[in-house]
Design an enzyme around this catalytic site. Structure first.
Site, PDB file in Angstrom:
ATOM      1  CG  ASP A  24       2.334   8.582  -7.357  1.00 30.52           C
ATOM      2  OD1 ASP A  24       1.746   8.210  -6.208  1.00 30.52           O
ATOM      3  OD2 ASP A  24       3.693   8.961  -7.330  1.00 30.52           O
TER       4      ASP A  24
ATOM      5  CE  LYS B  48       2.907  12.958  -0.438  1.00 30.41           C
ATOM      6  NZ  LYS B  48       3.087  11.635  -0.057  1.00 30.41           N
TER       7      LYS B  48
ATOM      8  CD  GLU C 183      12.560   2.763   7.291  1.00 30.61           C
ATOM      9  OE1 GLU C 183      12.206   3.528   6.288  1.00 30.61           O
ATOM     10  OE2 GLU C 183      12.309   1.753   7.202  1.00 30.61           O
TER      11      GLU C 183
ATOM     12  CB  ALA D  41       0.402  12.508   3.804  1.00 30.17           C
TER      13      ALA D  41
ATOM     14  CG  HIS E 119       9.088   7.270   9.774  1.00 31.59           C
ATOM     15  ND1 HIS E 119       8.843   6.425   8.820  1.00 31.59           N
ATOM     16  CD2 HIS E 119      10.307   7.727   9.764  1.00 31.59           C
ATOM     17  CE1 HIS E 119      10.194   6.128   8.445  1.00 31.59           C
ATOM     18  NE2 HIS E 119      10.945   6.825   8.788  1.00 31.59           N
TER      19      HIS E 119
HETATM   20  C1  LIG Z   1       9.897   6.540   3.001  1.00 33.32           C
HETATM   21  C2  LIG Z   1       8.597   5.934   3.895  1.00 33.32           C
HETATM   22  C3  LIG Z   1       8.450   5.525   5.004  1.00 33.32           C
HETATM   23  C4  LIG Z   1       7.417   5.141   5.427  1.00 33.32           C
HETATM   24  N1  LIG Z   1       7.094   4.829   6.952  1.00 33.32           N
HETATM   25  C5  LIG Z   1       5.987   4.347   7.471  1.00 33.32           C
HETATM   26  C6  LIG Z   1       5.799   4.215   8.884  1.00 33.32           C
HETATM   27  O1  LIG Z   1       6.631   4.590   9.659  1.00 33.32           O
HETATM   28  N2  LIG Z   1       4.763   3.569   9.223  1.00 33.32           N
HETATM   29  C7  LIG Z   1       3.463   3.470   8.461  1.00 33.32           C
HETATM   30  O2  LIG Z   1       2.604   2.886   8.927  1.00 33.32           O
HETATM   31  N3  LIG Z   1       3.835   3.564   7.129  1.00 33.32           N
HETATM   32  C8  LIG Z   1       4.865   4.083   6.390  1.00 33.32           C
HETATM   33  N4  LIG Z   1       4.980   4.239   5.140  1.00 33.32           N
HETATM   34  C9  LIG Z   1       3.854   3.668   4.372  1.00 33.32           C
HETATM   35  C10 LIG Z   1       3.071   4.933   3.930  1.00 33.32           C
HETATM   36  O3  LIG Z   1       2.347   4.978   5.202  1.00 33.32           O
HETATM   37  C11 LIG Z   1       1.948   4.479   2.967  1.00 33.32           C
HETATM   38  O4  LIG Z   1       2.730   3.914   1.704  1.00 33.32           O
HETATM   39  C12 LIG Z   1       0.684   5.063   2.783  1.00 33.32           C
HETATM   40  O5  LIG Z   1      -0.214   4.277   2.000  1.00 33.32           O
HETATM   41  C13 LIG Z   1       0.801   6.318   1.998  1.00 33.32           C
HETATM   42  O6  LIG Z   1       1.172   7.331   2.839  1.00 33.32           O
HETATM   43  P1  LIG Z   1       1.255   8.715   2.193  1.00 33.32           P
HETATM   44  O7  LIG Z   1       1.994   9.600   3.251  1.00 33.32           O
HETATM   45  O8  LIG Z   1       2.142   8.793   0.886  1.00 33.32           O
HETATM   46  O9  LIG Z   1      -0.224   9.302   1.920  1.00 33.32           O
HETATM   47  P2  LIG Z   1      -0.749  10.366   1.099  1.00 33.32           P
HETATM   48  O10 LIG Z   1       0.151  11.341   0.292  1.00 33.32           O
HETATM   49  O11 LIG Z   1      -1.870  10.896   1.603  1.00 33.32           O
HETATM   50  O12 LIG Z   1      -1.210   9.383  -0.294  1.00 33.32           O
HETATM   51  C14 LIG Z   1      -2.251   8.281  -0.115  1.00 33.32           C
HETATM   52  C15 LIG Z   1      -3.010   7.942  -1.227  1.00 33.32           C
HETATM   53  O13 LIG Z   1      -3.714   9.037  -1.634  1.00 33.32           O
HETATM   54  C16 LIG Z   1      -3.629   9.680  -3.105  1.00 33.32           C
HETATM   55  N5  LIG Z   1      -3.736  11.150  -2.618  1.00 33.32           N
HETATM   56  C17 LIG Z   1      -2.940  11.860  -1.875  1.00 33.32           C
HETATM   57  N6  LIG Z   1      -3.644  13.043  -1.902  1.00 33.32           N
HETATM   58  C18 LIG Z   1      -4.816  13.062  -2.540  1.00 33.32           C
HETATM   59  C19 LIG Z   1      -5.712  13.849  -2.737  1.00 33.32           C
HETATM   60  N7  LIG Z   1      -5.922  15.368  -2.554  1.00 33.32           N
HETATM   61  N8  LIG Z   1      -6.988  13.429  -3.713  1.00 33.32           N
HETATM   62  C20 LIG Z   1      -7.029  12.153  -4.074  1.00 33.32           C
HETATM   63  N9  LIG Z   1      -6.103  11.381  -3.783  1.00 33.32           N
HETATM   64  C21 LIG Z   1      -4.984  11.835  -3.124  1.00 33.32           C
HETATM   65  C22 LIG Z   1      -2.101   9.305  -3.323  1.00 33.32           C
HETATM   66  O14 LIG Z   1      -1.905   9.229  -4.503  1.00 33.32           O
HETATM   67  C23 LIG Z   1      -2.075   7.829  -2.577  1.00 33.32           C
HETATM   68  O15 LIG Z   1      -2.418   7.003  -3.562  1.00 33.32           O
HETATM   69  C24 LIG Z   1       6.114   4.656   4.627  1.00 33.32           C
HETATM   70  C25 LIG Z   1       6.387   5.116   3.312  1.00 33.32           C
HETATM   71  C26 LIG Z   1       7.776   5.378   2.804  1.00 33.32           C
HETATM   72  C27 LIG Z   1       7.597   5.742   1.155  1.00 33.32           C
END
Ligand SMILES: Cc1cc2nc3c(=O)[nH]c(=O)nc-3n(C[C@H](O)[C@H](O)[C@H](O)COP(=O)(O)OP(=O)(O)OC[C@H]3O[C@@H](n4cnc5c(N)ncnc54)[C@H](O)[C@@H]3O)c2cc1C
Length: 309
Positions: free
Chosen positions: A168, A175, A24, A135, A84
């Site tokens: 979680d 997704k 990364e 997401a 990303h």
């Molecule tokens: C490998 C990796 C790379 C990353 N790269 C970046 C980056 O480049 N830039 C950056 O800014 N951040 C990055 N992050 C951080 C990430 O954006 C954060 O951790 C963010 O808080 C969660 O993103 P997510 O895509 O998992 O969100 P989601 O999957 O949308 O989840 C967000 C929260 O909502 C909950 N949730 C999901 N769906 C629902 C639903 N339908 N109803 C209720 N709750 C729900 C989940 O449990 C979680 O608590 C990265 C994380 C990882 C693991």
């Protein structure tokens, strides 16, 4: 769009007889940082990662740089880039246009993320009025745009906003069902957490459980910056590792960086060995745009010679 291999095809077709690895990068902030990034990129070209990913700055702050540098990786190197993309602060139209910008540069692998609130990543999440809430919706949007291969984030210790590990797992599986082909985990330091995540996903949905969960490893080179990363990511350091690192850091005003680094590389090597023996599909390293620490771990694993930078 130029068709490039998907990440799953790339890691499953590895013919080296060894576990594939990937790295990364982050978009550079200035000219010096950019020069450093390109030195690391050239070193990694020699080491042969299966793919390289480029993060997207918090709140979309690095949008233009992310697109430019990821485009250069696709056009000017032999590496397979994953861009990303986060939903923070973007309308659906803007998200679509970002995908178009990636497609124009021949990038078809996107890691779809919600992102964190700008300023205080642990603060309240506020959806863009014309954007997406989770997401999962962005996975559908990107998939609907055409020929993109999509990955998502997963959390061995559970995402800090999820009420519990069951929720979680459910949201991760949503997704994957929405069309994500694999996930990359948040960094973690207890391999048991990774193994339990894998078991949870398989128990929840066997079909989705077959999709690769790529473990993310951060070789620690400074205790101070590791603590900051842990705070921001919601990951934890098991007490035994905390003690090893704290002992190495010493009691002086400044931590003993060389000693911390040595233990950090040792820990990353031990974790990688265990992950390999447990059948992880690929090892994904956080590099902070340096090749040396990752290449030392790879060298310890018999997978490469150490890099100079
Ligand atoms: C490998 C990796 C790379 C990353 N790269 C970046 C980056 O480049 N830039 C950056 O800014 N951040 C990055 N992050 C951080 C990430 O954006 C954060 O951790 C963010 O808080 C969660 O993103 P997510 O895509 O998992 O969100 P989601 O999957 O949308 O989840 C967000 C929260 O909502 C909950 N949730 C999901 N769906 C629902 C639903 N339908 N109803 C209720 N709750 C729900 C989940 O449990 C979680 O608590 C990265 C994380 C990882 C693991």
């Amino acid at each position: 769009m130029t068709r490039t291999p998907s990440i799953v095809d790339r890691i499953r077709s590895s013919t080296s007889g060894r576990i594939p690895f990937s790295v990364e990068f982050s978009p550079p902030r200035d000219a010096d940082a950019e020069a450093r990034l390109w030195r690391a990129v050239r070193e990694f070209e020699r080491l042969g990662p299966a793919f390289v990913s480029m993060t997207y700055g918090a709140g979309g702050s690095t949008r233009d740089r992310t697109v430019r540098v990821t485009g250069q990786l696709a056009e000017d190197t032999t590496l397979l880039p994953v861009a990303h993309l986060t939903a923070v602060g973007h309308s659906i139209d803007e998200l679509r246009s970002m995908c178009g910008a990636y497609a124009d540069r021949g990038i078809s692998n996107i890691l779809v993320l919600r992102g964190d609130p700008p300023g205080d990543p642990l603060g309240e999440w506020v959806k863009h009025p014309d954007g997406v809430e989770y997401a999962e919706e962005l996975v559908r949007l990107v998939r609907d745009m055409g020929d993109f291969h999509v990955g998502v984030a997963s959390f061995p210790e559970g995402h800090y906003r999820a009420p519990d590990l069951e929720h979680d797992t459910k949201y991760l599986v949503s997704k994957l069902r929405a069309g994500a082909e694999y996930s990359i985990t948040q960094m973690f330091f207890d391999v048991e957490d990774y193994l339990r995540l894998r078991d949870r996903v398989s128990a929840f949905d066997r079909e989705q459980g077959d999709k690769p969960i790529i473990p993310e490893i951060m070789p620690i080179t400074s205790l101070r910056s590791a603590r900051r990363s842990l705070e921001l990511s919601g990951s934890t350091l098991p007490p035994a590792l905390e003690e090893r690192l704290t002992r190495a850091a010493g009691t002086g005003a400044e931590e003993n960086r060389a000693a911390v680094r040595e233990i950090g590389i040792e820990i990353a090597t031990e974790m990688s060995e265990r992950l390999i023996s447990e059948g992880a599909p690929c090892l994904h390293f956080i590099t902070l745009n340096f090749a040396r620490a990752t290449s030392e771990v790879l060298a310890n694993l018999g997978m490469a010679a150490p890099a100079a930078v």
